[in-house]
Design an enzyme around this catalytic site. Structure first.
Site, PDB file in Angstrom:
ATOM      1  N   GLU A  25       0.418  -1.290   0.352  1.00 19.02           N
ATOM      2  CA  GLU A  25      -0.140   0.252  -0.019  1.00 19.02           C
ATOM      3  C   GLU A  25       1.339   1.649  -0.391  1.00 19.02           C
ATOM      4  OE1 GLU A  25      -3.073  -1.601   2.904  1.00 19.02           O
ATOM      5  OE2 GLU A  25      -2.538  -0.368   3.376  1.00 19.02           O
TER       6      GLU A  25
ATOM      7  N   CYS B 208       4.062   8.593   1.459  1.00 19.44           N
ATOM      8  CA  CYS B 208       3.434   7.155   2.597  1.00 19.44           C
ATOM      9  C   CYS B 208       3.976   6.220   1.921  1.00 19.44           C
ATOM     10  CB  CYS B 208       2.644   6.894   3.752  1.00 19.44           C
ATOM     11  SG  CYS B 208       3.539   5.721   4.915  1.00 19.44           S
TER      12      CYS B 208
ATOM     13  N   CYS C 233       4.788  -7.524   7.150  1.00 18.74           N
ATOM     14  CA  CYS C 233       6.085  -7.269   7.896  1.00 18.74           C
ATOM     15  C   CYS C 233       5.761  -8.412   8.967  1.00 18.74           C
ATOM     16  CB  CYS C 233       5.549  -5.932   8.769  1.00 18.74           C
ATOM     17  SG  CYS C 233       7.308  -5.859  10.045  1.00 18.74           S
TER      18      CYS C 233
ATOM     19  N   CYS D 223       3.880  -5.852  15.585  1.00 17.08           N
ATOM     20  CA  CYS D 223       3.238  -4.715  16.954  1.00 17.08           C
ATOM     21  C   CYS D 223       1.925  -5.317  16.732  1.00 17.08           C
ATOM     22  CB  CYS D 223       3.351  -3.523  16.621  1.00 17.08           C
ATOM     23  SG  CYS D 223       5.705  -3.822  16.410  1.00 17.08           S
TER      24      CYS D 223
ATOM     25  N   CYS E  61      -0.882  -3.037  15.109  1.00 20.83           N
ATOM     26  CA  CYS E  61      -0.647  -3.328  13.669  1.00 20.83           C
ATOM     27  C   CYS E  61      -1.246  -4.163  12.679  1.00 20.83           C
ATOM     28  CB  CYS E  61       0.459  -2.970  12.916  1.00 20.83           C
ATOM     29  SG  CYS E  61       1.325  -2.462  11.308  1.00 20.83           S
TER      30      CYS E  61
ATOM     31  N   CYS F 173      -1.958   2.305   8.160  1.00 22.13           N
ATOM     32  CA  CYS F 173      -0.688   1.182   6.869  1.00 22.13           C
ATOM     33  C   CYS F 173      -0.895  -0.225   6.801  1.00 22.13           C
ATOM     34  CB  CYS F 173       0.539   1.304   6.913  1.00 22.13           C
ATOM     35  SG  CYS F 173       1.091   1.029   8.440  1.00 22.13           S
TER      36      CYS F 173
HETATM   37  N1  SAH Z   1       8.259  -0.545  10.434  1.00 22.38           N
HETATM   38  C1  SAH Z   1       8.123   0.557  11.042  1.00 22.38           C
HETATM   39  C2  SAH Z   1       7.221   1.557   9.925  1.00 22.38           C
HETATM   40  C3  SAH Z   1       6.112   1.089   9.362  1.00 22.38           C
HETATM   41  S1  SAH Z   1       4.735   1.956  10.371  1.00 22.38           S
HETATM   42  C4  SAH Z   1       7.708   1.025  12.305  1.00 22.38           C
HETATM   43  O1  SAH Z   1       7.109  -0.017  12.782  1.00 22.38           O
HETATM   44  O2  SAH Z   1       7.887   2.150  13.010  1.00 22.38           O
HETATM   45  C5  SAH Z   1       4.847   3.694  10.645  1.00 22.38           C
HETATM   46  C6  SAH Z   1       3.993   3.860  12.390  1.00 22.38           C
HETATM   47  O3  SAH Z   1       2.623   3.612  12.059  1.00 22.38           O
HETATM   48  C7  SAH Z   1       4.559   3.564  12.949  1.00 22.38           C
HETATM   49  O4  SAH Z   1       5.225   3.846  14.169  1.00 22.38           O
HETATM   50  C8  SAH Z   1       3.986   2.013  13.373  1.00 22.38           C
HETATM   51  O5  SAH Z   1       4.431   2.152  14.659  1.00 22.38           O
HETATM   52  C9  SAH Z   1       2.244   3.073  13.490  1.00 22.38           C
HETATM   53  N2  SAH Z   1       0.908   2.208  13.740  1.00 22.38           N
HETATM   54  C10 SAH Z   1       1.092   1.220  12.949  1.00 22.38           C
HETATM   55  N3  SAH Z   1      -0.105   0.174  13.563  1.00 22.38           N
HETATM   56  C11 SAH Z   1      -1.114   1.926  13.308  1.00 22.38           C
HETATM   57  C12 SAH Z   1      -2.577   1.820  14.051  1.00 22.38           C
HETATM   58  N4  SAH Z   1      -3.106   0.672  13.982  1.00 22.38           N
HETATM   59  N5  SAH Z   1      -2.154   2.954  14.778  1.00 22.38           N
HETATM   60  C13 SAH Z   1      -1.216   4.166  14.619  1.00 22.38           C
HETATM   61  N6  SAH Z   1      -0.817   3.765  13.538  1.00 22.38           N
HETATM   62  C14 SAH Z   1       0.220   2.902  14.046  1.00 22.38           C
HETATM   63 FE1  SF4 Z   2       5.587  -3.935  11.211  1.00 23.04          FE
HETATM   64 FE2  SF4 Z   2       3.495  -2.825  11.684  1.00 23.04          FE
HETATM   65 FE3  SF4 Z   2       5.336  -3.118  13.710  1.00 23.04          FE
HETATM   66 FE4  SF4 Z   2       6.013  -1.415  12.218  1.00 23.04          FE
HETATM   67  S1  SF4 Z   2       4.541  -1.256  13.337  1.00 23.04           S
HETATM   68  S2  SF4 Z   2       7.723  -3.176  13.033  1.00 23.04           S
HETATM   69  S3  SF4 Z   2       5.481  -2.816  10.157  1.00 23.04           S
HETATM   70  S4  SF4 Z   2       4.550  -4.536  12.213  1.00 23.04           S
END
Ligand code: SAH
Ligand code: SF4
Length: 349
Positions: A95, A108, A115, A119, A122, A339
């Site tokens: 995306e 972005c 991934c 997390c 996410c 994302c």
């Molecule tokens: N993997 C990298 C970059 C991609 S995620 C990282 O984790 O930093 C980009 C940002 O979006 C990160 O700060 C992540 O923690 C945040 N993010 C992921 N899911 C989210 C959600 N549901 N609501 C708000 N922020 C989110």
């Molecule tokens: Fe991967 Fe999402 Fe964690 Fe970023 S926030 S490292 S994209 S699982």
């Protein structure tokens, strides 16, 4: 049986020169192709009028021009956010989101299809890793949106590596993509207008520090104690907060550059005064900034976004400790602009 074609945007200028000379053409022709692709934002080999037709035809046989095909293209109701789900191949989608705000046009981009770091909150993490993507697949996301902007007489101002995937889990391809995008004789995008966001892969933060790059570094912190961060970001068990912040401190010392910490505010999880005080204590005196964003709801996670009152109280504690911070507005919520959310939407339908 034809061999898989080389992808134009995967190539460095040197690699392109080698291909052009291997086709019996003069080296400078490669520079013409490079200029058309990156300076003029050509949309195909045929869109390169100064490149001889004979060479264009030869290139088409062995070099592909595009790897990403839009399969869903959405514009948010406020007209400021456009999100595309691209198909890479049978097994992988990514995306990319374009956000407009005042004069800013920020794309972005994804750095992996999916991934593997899991997390909990996410959407991308909930779906797992499909595969690493190539530097060209990273670069083409930028060019795709810049071409669309150019058609409207507009241009891209910022690039953030905050789409799907962990950039530092695909380090080599990500760095190659940045080299291509910042090449002063090609696309020429300013490194200072690019931001990499990492969840905290410490050895790669150290490697990035050694590069002394002008690209901005953002770190997804989200919790100020290991007890809480362990439950949200599994990587914390490998690289706990103290180790992570030490690497950030070293980055600041070596590069004299500020680190941004990201914090998705989740009601009653990480928006408590205790977390705020702990965060203030840990970041005090550090050359840094905290970016808050209310949680985007996702299918696989039960948490909710924080209430404004709690956000304000949290920020006041940081302000009191002299830690600069911003609350980012959530955009494109109606098109699942967080994302990994669009893909989650179609997969679960
Ligand atoms: N993997 C990298 C970059 C991609 S995620 C990282 O984790 O930093 C980009 C940002 O979006 C990160 O700060 C992540 O923690 C945040 N993010 C992921 N899911 C989210 C959600 N549901 N609501 C708000 N922020 C989110
Ligand atoms: Fe991967 Fe999402 Fe964690 Fe970023 S926030 S490292 S994209 S699982």
């Amino acid at each position: 049986m034809t061999a898989k074609k080389t992808f134009l945007f995967d190539l460095s200028i040197n690699e392109l020169q080698d291909i052009v000379t291997s086709l019996g053409e003069q080296r400078f022709r490669a520079k013409q192709v490079w200029n058309r692709a990156y300076k003029n934002l050509a949309s195909s080999f045929d869109d390169m009028p100064d490149v001889p037709k004979k060479l264009r035809e030869k290139l088409k046989e062995i070099v592909s021009f595009s790897h990403i095909t839009p399969i869903i293209d959405l514009l948010s109701s406020d007209g400021w956010t456009r999100k595309i789900l691209f198909k890479l191949d049978e097994d992988a989608q990514i995306e990319t989101v374009l956000m407009g705000y005042d004069t800013r046009r920020t794309v972005c981009i994804s750095t992996q299809a999916g991934c593997g770091l899991g997390c909990t909150f996410c959407a991308t993490g909930q779906g797992g890793l499909q595969r690493n993507i190539t530097s060209g697949e990273i670069v083409e996301q930028v060019l795709f949106f810049n071409r669309a902007l150019q058609e409207r007489g507009d241009k891209l101002t910022n690039i953030v590596l905050m789409g799907m995937g962990e950039p530092f889990a695909n380090y080599k391809q990500v760095m190659k993509a940045i080299d291509t995008l910042t090449d002063s004789e090609g696309y020429g995008f300013g490194a200072r207008r690019i931001t990499i966001s990492t969840v905290g892969v410490v050895p790669m933060i150290e490697k990035f520090t050694a590069e002394n790059s002008q690209v901005n570094l953002a770190v997804s912190l989200h919790a100020a104690t290991d007890a809480l961060r362990n439950t949200m970001l599994p990587i914390n068990k490998k690289y706990p907060i103290e180790v992570l912040l030490r690497a950030c401190g070293e980055y600041i010392k070596q590069t004299n550059r500020r680190v941004s910490f990201e914090w998705a505010l989740i009601d009653d999880v990480n928006d408590t005064p205790e977390q705020a005080r702990e965060l203030a204590k840990k970041l005090k005196g550090m050359l840094c900034h905290v970016n808050f964003i209310p949680l985007n709801p996702t299918k696989g996670y039960g948490g909710h976004e924080s209430k404004l009152k709690r956000i304000t109280a949290f920020r006041e504690i940081l302000n009191g400790a002299g830690i600069t911070n911003t609350l980012r507005v959530r955009r494109g919520i109606d098109i699942n602009a967080g994302c990994g959310q669009l893909k989650q939407e179609i997969v679960s339908k």
